[in-house]
Write a protein that holds these residues in place. Sequence first.
Motif, PDB file in Angstrom:
ATOM      1  N   PHE A   1       9.699   9.281  12.128  1.00 30.58           N
ATOM      2  CA  PHE A   1       8.284   9.071  12.396  1.00 30.58           C
ATOM      3  C   PHE A   1       7.459   9.892  11.411  1.00 30.58           C
ATOM      4  CE2 PHE A   1      10.260   8.038  16.426  1.00 30.58           C
ATOM      5  CZ  PHE A   1       9.615   6.845  16.757  1.00 30.58           C
ATOM      6  N   VAL A   2       6.399   9.268  10.880  1.00 35.71           N
ATOM      7  CA  VAL A   2       5.539   9.908   9.897  1.00 35.71           C
ATOM      8  C   VAL A   2       4.099   9.914  10.418  1.00 35.71           C
ATOM      9  CG1 VAL A   2       4.674   9.830   7.517  1.00 35.71           C
ATOM     10  CG2 VAL A   2       7.037   9.119   8.015  1.00 35.71           C
ATOM     11  N   ALA A   3       3.480  11.107  10.452  1.00 32.90           N
ATOM     12  CA  ALA A   3       2.058  11.233  10.774  1.00 32.90           C
ATOM     13  C   ALA A   3       1.303  10.961   9.475  1.00 32.90           C
ATOM     14  CB  ALA A   3       1.756  12.627  11.316  1.00 32.90           C
ATOM     15  N   LEU A   4       0.623   9.829   9.413  1.00 35.17           N
ATOM     16  CA  LEU A   4      -0.069   9.419   8.185  1.00 35.17           C
ATOM     17  C   LEU A   4      -1.366  10.189   7.988  1.00 35.17           C
ATOM     18  CD1 LEU A   4       0.530   5.575   8.457  1.00 35.17           C
ATOM     19  CD2 LEU A   4       1.755   7.221   7.019  1.00 35.17           C
ATOM     20  N   ASP A   5      -1.637  10.566   6.735  1.00 38.14           N
ATOM     21  CA  ASP A   5      -2.836  11.342   6.416  1.00 38.14           C
ATOM     22  C   ASP A   5      -4.112  10.608   6.817  1.00 38.14           C
ATOM     23  OD1 ASP A   5      -1.155  13.239   5.331  1.00 38.14           O
ATOM     24  OD2 ASP A   5      -1.524  12.637   3.248  1.00 38.14           O
ATOM     25  N   ASP A   6      -4.177   9.314   6.509  1.00 41.48           N
ATOM     26  CA  ASP A   6      -5.408   8.558   6.733  1.00 41.48           C
ATOM     27  C   ASP A   6      -5.401   7.781   8.038  1.00 41.48           C
ATOM     28  OD1 ASP A   6      -6.383   9.445   4.284  1.00 41.48           O
ATOM     29  OD2 ASP A   6      -5.448   7.772   3.214  1.00 41.48           O
ATOM     30  N   GLY A   7      -4.347   7.916   8.821  1.00 40.45           N
ATOM     31  CA  GLY A   7      -4.238   7.139  10.049  1.00 40.45           C
ATOM     32  C   GLY A   7      -4.579   7.936  11.278  1.00 40.45           C
TER      33      GLY A   7
ATOM     34  N   ASP B   1       0.853  -1.196   0.000  1.00 41.77           N
ATOM     35  CA  ASP B   1       0.000   0.000   0.000  1.00 41.77           C
ATOM     36  C   ASP B   1       0.886   1.241   0.000  1.00 41.77           C
ATOM     37  OD1 ASP B   1      -2.288  -1.555   0.158  1.00 41.77           O
ATOM     38  OD2 ASP B   1      -2.721  -1.064   2.261  1.00 41.77           O
ATOM     39  N   ILE B   2       0.465   2.272  -0.717  1.00 39.81           N
ATOM     40  CA  ILE B   2       1.179   3.545  -0.735  1.00 39.81           C
ATOM     41  C   ILE B   2       0.474   4.481   0.237  1.00 39.81           C
ATOM     42  CG2 ILE B   2       2.027   5.471  -2.132  1.00 39.81           C
ATOM     43  CD1 ILE B   2       3.143   2.637  -2.878  1.00 39.81           C
ATOM     44  N   LEU B   3       1.224   4.957   1.230  1.00 39.92           N
ATOM     45  CA  LEU B   3       0.677   5.832   2.262  1.00 39.92           C
ATOM     46  C   LEU B   3       1.384   7.183   2.212  1.00 39.92           C
ATOM     47  CD1 LEU B   3       0.707   3.234   5.183  1.00 39.92           C
ATOM     48  CD2 LEU B   3      -1.201   3.804   3.675  1.00 39.92           C
ATOM     49  N   SER B   4       0.625   8.245   2.437  1.00 35.15           N
ATOM     50  CA  SER B   4       1.189   9.594   2.452  1.00 35.15           C
ATOM     51  C   SER B   4       1.065  10.181   3.840  1.00 35.15           C
ATOM     52  CB  SER B   4       0.453  10.498   1.464  1.00 35.15           C
ATOM     53  OG  SER B   4       0.645  10.034   0.153  1.00 35.15           O
ATOM     54  N   GLY B   5       1.962  11.106   4.124  1.00 35.17           N
ATOM     55  CA  GLY B   5       1.911  11.758   5.420  1.00 35.17           C
ATOM     56  C   GLY B   5       2.966  12.837   5.520  1.00 35.17           C
ATOM     57  N   THR B   6       3.168  13.301   6.744  1.00 39.64           N
ATOM     58  CA  THR B   6       4.115  14.369   7.030  1.00 39.64           C
ATOM     59  C   THR B   6       5.153  13.866   8.024  1.00 39.64           C
ATOM     60  OG1 THR B   6       2.344  15.974   6.712  1.00 39.64           O
ATOM     61  CG2 THR B   6       4.305  16.741   7.866  1.00 39.64           C
TER      62      THR B   6
END
Length: 194
Positions: free
Chosen positions: A36-42, A21-26
């Motif tokens: 550490f990444v804050a995921l958009d959809d998480g 799965d491709i996940l996006s975040g900041t």
Amino acid sequence: MDWQSESPGLWAFLESLNRGDILSGTVAAIERFGVFVALDDGPGHPTLPGVGFLGIPELSWRRFDAPTDVVQVGERVSCEFIGFDTYNAEARLSLKALEPDPFQAFADRTVVGQELRGTVEKVLPIGILVNLGNGVFGLVPCREVDGRPAVSPAEDFEVGEEIAVVVAEIELPRRRVFLSRPESGQYAGVVLPT
């Protein structure tokens, strides 16, 4: 901590992810051991700066000194999901999985017998480390395979010097390319840092 009962929403989110799965975040925080990444959809994580985590080896195919050479806090990233860490309740991510592998590209465009030029990166006790470009480095060892002396590093090479090598063999599974020196048939091994 029993994440499944303490944070059921987080646990359900992580269980819903599939490898690839491709996940996006900041990018939320950068530590010496990873990002550490804050995921958009998480959902948020109760104890960590983000639900997503990029281990150092997953940041880039290229060699780098610090995670900040690759990403910065606040930067938007897209990563591939590579696994669910049940101990920390986090999504293990890979940034490099979405980039072309420079070793594979090197192997695709290079043939046995091809002469290449590289730059001496370091003179080491075991031989000469040669930068072949695009993250691929070669080692011209001080000894040939059969044990006879091959090169005298301190005498023959200087950092920054450009030298010629010839491809002798490419080993994709071990991510190595073996080289020889064109003028003497000297043997060398090329490695891609991980």
